[in-house]
Design a protein around this motif. Structure first.
Motif, PDB file in Angstrom:
ATOM      1  N   VAL A 231      37.550 -96.595 -52.101  1.00  0.00           N
ATOM      2  CA  VAL A 231      36.661 -95.220 -52.090  1.00  0.00           C
ATOM      3  C   VAL A 231      35.482 -95.652 -53.383  1.00  0.00           C
ATOM      4  O   VAL A 231      34.422 -95.132 -53.296  1.00  0.00           O
ATOM      5  N   TRP A 232      35.943 -96.109 -54.293  1.00  0.00           N
ATOM      6  CA  TRP A 232      35.055 -96.681 -55.458  1.00  0.00           C
ATOM      7  C   TRP A 232      34.032 -97.350 -54.865  1.00  0.00           C
ATOM      8  O   TRP A 232      32.666 -97.174 -55.222  1.00  0.00           O
ATOM      9  N   ASP A 233      34.490 -98.404 -54.165  1.00  0.00           N
ATOM     10  CA  ASP A 233      33.529 -99.229 -53.427  1.00  0.00           C
ATOM     11  C   ASP A 233      32.447 -98.583 -52.378  1.00  0.00           C
ATOM     12  O   ASP A 233      31.240 -98.856 -52.584  1.00  0.00           O
ATOM     13  N   GLN A 234      32.915 -97.663 -51.919  1.00  0.00           N
ATOM     14  CA  GLN A 234      32.279 -96.950 -51.002  1.00  0.00           C
ATOM     15  C   GLN A 234      31.259 -95.916 -51.717  1.00  0.00           C
ATOM     16  O   GLN A 234      30.087 -95.600 -51.152  1.00  0.00           O
ATOM     17  N   THR A 235      31.623 -95.349 -52.744  1.00  0.00           N
ATOM     18  CA  THR A 235      31.012 -94.362 -53.685  1.00  0.00           C
ATOM     19  C   THR A 235      30.049 -95.042 -54.447  1.00  0.00           C
ATOM     20  O   THR A 235      28.640 -94.585 -54.573  1.00  0.00           O
ATOM     21  N   PHE A 236      30.329 -96.038 -55.198  1.00  0.00           N
ATOM     22  CA  PHE A 236      29.366 -96.587 -56.201  1.00  0.00           C
ATOM     23  C   PHE A 236      29.432 -98.008 -55.869  1.00  0.00           C
ATOM     24  O   PHE A 236      28.329 -98.646 -56.606  1.00  0.00           O
ATOM     25  N   GLY A 237      29.825 -98.665 -55.037  1.00  0.00           N
ATOM     26  CA  GLY A 237      29.769 -99.943 -54.999  1.00  0.00           C
ATOM     27  C   GLY A 237      28.844-100.427 -53.729  1.00  0.00           C
ATOM     28  O   GLY A 237      27.860 -99.562 -53.386  1.00  0.00           O
ATOM     29  N   ASP A 238      28.734-101.702 -53.220  1.00  0.00           N
ATOM     30  CA  ASP A 238      27.942-102.265 -52.189  1.00  0.00           C
ATOM     31  C   ASP A 238      28.702-102.157 -50.817  1.00  0.00           C
ATOM     32  O   ASP A 238      28.076-102.890 -49.896  1.00  0.00           O
ATOM     33  N   TYR A 239      29.805-101.408 -50.411  1.00  0.00           N
ATOM     34  CA  TYR A 239      30.433-101.426 -49.336  1.00  0.00           C
ATOM     35  C   TYR A 239      29.549-101.352 -48.012  1.00  0.00           C
ATOM     36  O   TYR A 239      29.402-102.094 -47.169  1.00  0.00           O
ATOM     37  N   TRP A 240      28.788-100.143 -48.091  1.00  0.00           N
ATOM     38  CA  TRP A 240      27.752 -99.918 -47.140  1.00  0.00           C
ATOM     39  C   TRP A 240      26.746-100.631 -46.678  1.00  0.00           C
ATOM     40  O   TRP A 240      26.573-101.268 -45.581  1.00  0.00           O
ATOM     41  N   ASP A 241      26.230-101.430 -47.718  1.00  0.00           N
ATOM     42  CA  ASP A 241      25.239-102.266 -47.599  1.00  0.00           C
ATOM     43  C   ASP A 241      25.788-103.641 -47.337  1.00  0.00           C
ATOM     44  O   ASP A 241      25.242-104.313 -46.368  1.00  0.00           O
ATOM     45  N   ASP A 249      25.468 -93.281 -40.741  1.00  0.00           N
ATOM     46  CA  ASP A 249      26.877 -93.605 -40.316  1.00  0.00           C
ATOM     47  C   ASP A 249      27.723 -93.521 -41.541  1.00  0.00           C
ATOM     48  O   ASP A 249      28.986 -94.251 -41.429  1.00  0.00           O
ATOM     49  N   ARG A 250      27.264 -93.445 -42.762  1.00  0.00           N
ATOM     50  CA  ARG A 250      28.060 -93.731 -44.062  1.00  0.00           C
ATOM     51  C   ARG A 250      28.735 -92.295 -44.186  1.00  0.00           C
ATOM     52  O   ARG A 250      28.670 -91.324 -45.066  1.00  0.00           O
ATOM     53  N   VAL A 251      30.146 -92.133 -43.658  1.00  0.00           N
ATOM     54  CA  VAL A 251      30.835 -91.050 -43.517  1.00  0.00           C
ATOM     55  C   VAL A 251      32.140 -91.168 -44.528  1.00  0.00           C
ATOM     56  O   VAL A 251      32.878 -92.429 -44.029  1.00  0.00           O
ATOM     57  N   PHE A 316      39.537 -94.321 -37.847  1.00  0.00           N
ATOM     58  CA  PHE A 316      37.922 -94.495 -38.475  1.00  0.00           C
ATOM     59  C   PHE A 316      37.689 -95.790 -39.011  1.00  0.00           C
ATOM     60  O   PHE A 316      38.500 -96.508 -39.654  1.00  0.00           O
ATOM     61  N   LEU A 317      36.470 -96.171 -38.671  1.00  0.00           N
ATOM     62  CA  LEU A 317      36.138 -97.647 -38.972  1.00  0.00           C
ATOM     63  C   LEU A 317      36.099 -97.998 -40.377  1.00  0.00           C
ATOM     64  O   LEU A 317      36.610 -99.094 -40.807  1.00  0.00           O
ATOM     65  N   ASP A 318      36.100 -97.020 -41.155  1.00  0.00           N
ATOM     66  CA  ASP A 318      35.578 -97.423 -42.437  1.00  0.00           C
ATOM     67  C   ASP A 318      36.948 -96.944 -43.497  1.00  0.00           C
ATOM     68  O   ASP A 318      36.790 -96.964 -44.689  1.00  0.00           O
ATOM     69  N   GLU A 319      37.990 -96.946 -42.804  1.00  0.00           N
ATOM     70  CA  GLU A 319      39.354 -96.980 -43.698  1.00  0.00           C
ATOM     71  C   GLU A 319      40.387 -97.819 -42.566  1.00  0.00           C
ATOM     72  O   GLU A 319      39.922 -98.491 -41.807  1.00  0.00           O
ATOM     73  N   GLY A 343      31.652 -89.944 -33.482  1.00  0.00           N
ATOM     74  CA  GLY A 343      32.910 -89.345 -32.829  1.00  0.00           C
ATOM     75  C   GLY A 343      33.400 -89.899 -31.410  1.00  0.00           C
ATOM     76  O   GLY A 343      34.521 -89.682 -30.782  1.00  0.00           O
ATOM     77  N   SER A 344      32.588 -90.939 -30.798  1.00  0.00           N
ATOM     78  CA  SER A 344      33.207 -91.647 -29.713  1.00  0.00           C
ATOM     79  C   SER A 344      34.335 -92.529 -29.909  1.00  0.00           C
ATOM     80  O   SER A 344      34.456 -92.984 -31.160  1.00  0.00           O
ATOM     81  N   VAL A 345      34.958 -92.864 -28.960  1.00  0.00           N
ATOM     82  CA  VAL A 345      36.154 -93.710 -28.963  1.00  0.00           C
ATOM     83  C   VAL A 345      36.412 -94.554 -28.181  1.00  0.00           C
ATOM     84  O   VAL A 345      35.548 -94.591 -26.983  1.00  0.00           O
ATOM     85  N   ARG A 346      36.989 -95.570 -28.208  1.00  0.00           N
ATOM     86  CA  ARG A 346      37.124 -96.783 -27.253  1.00  0.00           C
ATOM     87  C   ARG A 346      38.608 -97.153 -27.863  1.00  0.00           C
ATOM     88  O   ARG A 346      38.976 -97.424 -29.142  1.00  0.00           O
ATOM     89  N   TYR A 347      39.288 -97.913 -26.870  1.00  0.00           N
ATOM     90  CA  TYR A 347      40.688 -98.641 -27.244  1.00  0.00           C
ATOM     91  C   TYR A 347      40.233 -99.937 -28.000  1.00  0.00           C
ATOM     92  O   TYR A 347      39.258-100.672 -27.664  1.00  0.00           O
ATOM     93  N   PHE A 348      41.038-100.299 -28.868  1.00  0.00           N
ATOM     94  CA  PHE A 348      40.964-101.810 -29.364  1.00  0.00           C
ATOM     95  C   PHE A 348      41.381-102.675 -28.169  1.00  0.00           C
ATOM     96  O   PHE A 348      42.243-102.540 -27.684  1.00  0.00           O
ATOM     97  N   SER A 349      40.787-103.829 -28.311  1.00  0.00           N
ATOM     98  CA  SER A 349      41.137-104.918 -27.578  1.00  0.00           C
ATOM     99  C   SER A 349      42.393-105.548 -28.069  1.00  0.00           C
ATOM    100  O   SER A 349      42.678-105.340 -29.405  1.00  0.00           O
TER     101      SER A 349
END
Length: 400
Positions: A231-241, A249-251, A316-319, A343-349
């Motif tokens: 969460v620190w990386d997503q809030t203050f770090g460069d996770y999204w970039d 999509d940064r949720v 959720f993709l970002d967890e 909010g769209s979904v699909r099964y994992f391959s």
């Protein structure tokens, strides 16, 4: 990911698709035999670890796979020859999603794990099971399993109730005069995400060392990765970039969203961040949007029919992903979906699910999608198994 040069003899029971065995092999344990009942699992094991023709590449290790009922397999010929017995006795009796029958369930294979230890007398063992085994309603049986593993030669008598057997084990355990085979057993409840696995998957671990092995084993449940660091990386770090995610999509969701409000930029956690679903799978082509590219990759096909309903909302993709399910009842893999920011979904391959379980990319699973998901949903993450195996191996080496 390190591979130990020293090989230690082992036996793998209830091997499933091989997750625990692969990780332990990476830690230097070489199975003398691998026992599994399910046909599709055995096909998977033989394909990846079996004897190949001279024109095919040689696998990292050839496993002697025994397809059949473990109750018909003897282990006395291996007495004194093994460093480790490992496995995951079928967990359906204890699963939070199962019927919670526990000791009344004929699928309970812990007695066979105890018998293997009794007959082969390995220096150590590692058995794992689902978190459900630690439920309050199962605590007496949890203690019963632990005491049987500690004193494998004190077997139940004919027609003896398990609770009466438990009483005898407790008396023996507290006795000052204990002859025969004994093990020092430690139990741990581990969250795979804390060990670099992109999945929040909790498993209970039984680790035992024979009394004559001077092991001083300990294992930190918290691991080296944390949600706070993510969460620190997503809030203050460069996770999204770093992952090239658009601002739209940064949720953050749930606990992560609340945690972000309490974090300080100046107090970066020293731990490593949890690995996310996105980091595990997003270099693979989307099997729904790019089926031709996906078809070039083993086990990477789009599976239609994913939908959201109560209790099944996807990961959720970002967890880290939610726990992959084996589909004991209902639609297999009903929760094994990714959920996008819209909010769209699909099964994992199958390949994506294997990535989430940290299986190697060249590991091929056999069977239809539902069967492959069943194999993966029952598996131990390879990376978690490797970390555990290296910890056990270190103690065996130091005690030698």
């Amino acid at each position: 990911m390190s591979t130990q040069s020293t090989k230690r003899a082992s036996v793998e029971l209830f091997a499933g698709a091989g997750g625990l065995g692969i990780g332990l092999a990476q830690a230097g344990f070489e199975p003398e035999m691998v026992v599994e009942f399910n046909k599709w699992c055995c096909d998977t094991l033989r394909d990846n670890h079996g004897v190949l023709t001279e024109n095919e590449p040689v696998p990292a290790a050839t496993w002697h796979v025994i397809e059949g009922d473990v109750r018909k397999v003897g282990f006395k010929d291996l007495e004194g020859k093994l460093d480790l017995i490992s496995g995951g006795p079928p967990c359906q009796p204890f699963s939070l999603g199962g019927q919670h029958r526990a000791f009344d369930d004929a699928r309970d294979m812990f007695p066979q794990a105890v018998r293997a230890v009794r007959e082969a007398r390995p220096r150590a063992f590692v058995f794992e099971n689902v978190k459900g085994l630690t439920r309050a309603s199962f605590m007496s049986y949890f203690e019963y399993v632990k005491l049987q593993l500690e004193h494998p030669e004190l077997i139940s008598k004919k027609n003896e109730d398990w609770q009466d057997h438990l009483a005898r084990l407790e008396q023996h355990h507290t006795s000052t005069n204990r002859d025969g085979l004994h093990y020092k057993v430690v139990t741990k409840l581990l969250n795979s995400a804390n060990f670099g696995v992109p999945q929040r998957r909790e498993r209970v671990l039984f680790v035992g060392f024979r009394d004559d092995v001077n092991a001083k084993w300990s294992f930190k449940e918290e691991g080296s990765h944390t949600q706070a660091a993510l969460v620190w990386d997503q809030t203050f770090g460069d996770y999204w970039d770093r992952n090239e995610i658009s601002k739209h999509d940064r949720v953050l969701e749930g606990r992560a969203k609340l945690m972000a409000k309490r974090l300080s930029k100046d107090e970066k956690p020293e731990s490593l961040p949890w690995r996310t679903t996105r980091e595990a799978i997003m270099d693979l082509p989307d099997p729904e949007k790019a089926p031709k590219a996906a078809a070039k990759i083993d086990n990477h096909r789009f599976q239609p029919g994913a939908r959201v309903y109560p209790g099944h909302t996807g990961s959720f993709l970002d967890e880290p992903s939610k726990t992959l399910k084996a589909g004991v009842h209902g639609v297999p893999g009903g929760e094994n979906m990714l959920r996008r920011a819209d909010g769209s979904v699909r099964y994992f391959s199958t390949r994506e699910a294997a990535r989430i379980q940290t299986f190697p990319d060249d590991y091929r699973l056999h069977g239809a999608w539902s069967e492959c998901m069943r194999q993966l949903g029952n598996a131990v993450p390879v990376e978690l198994a490797r970390v555990i195996g290296e910890s056990v191996a270190k103690q065996l080496d130091e005690a030698a």
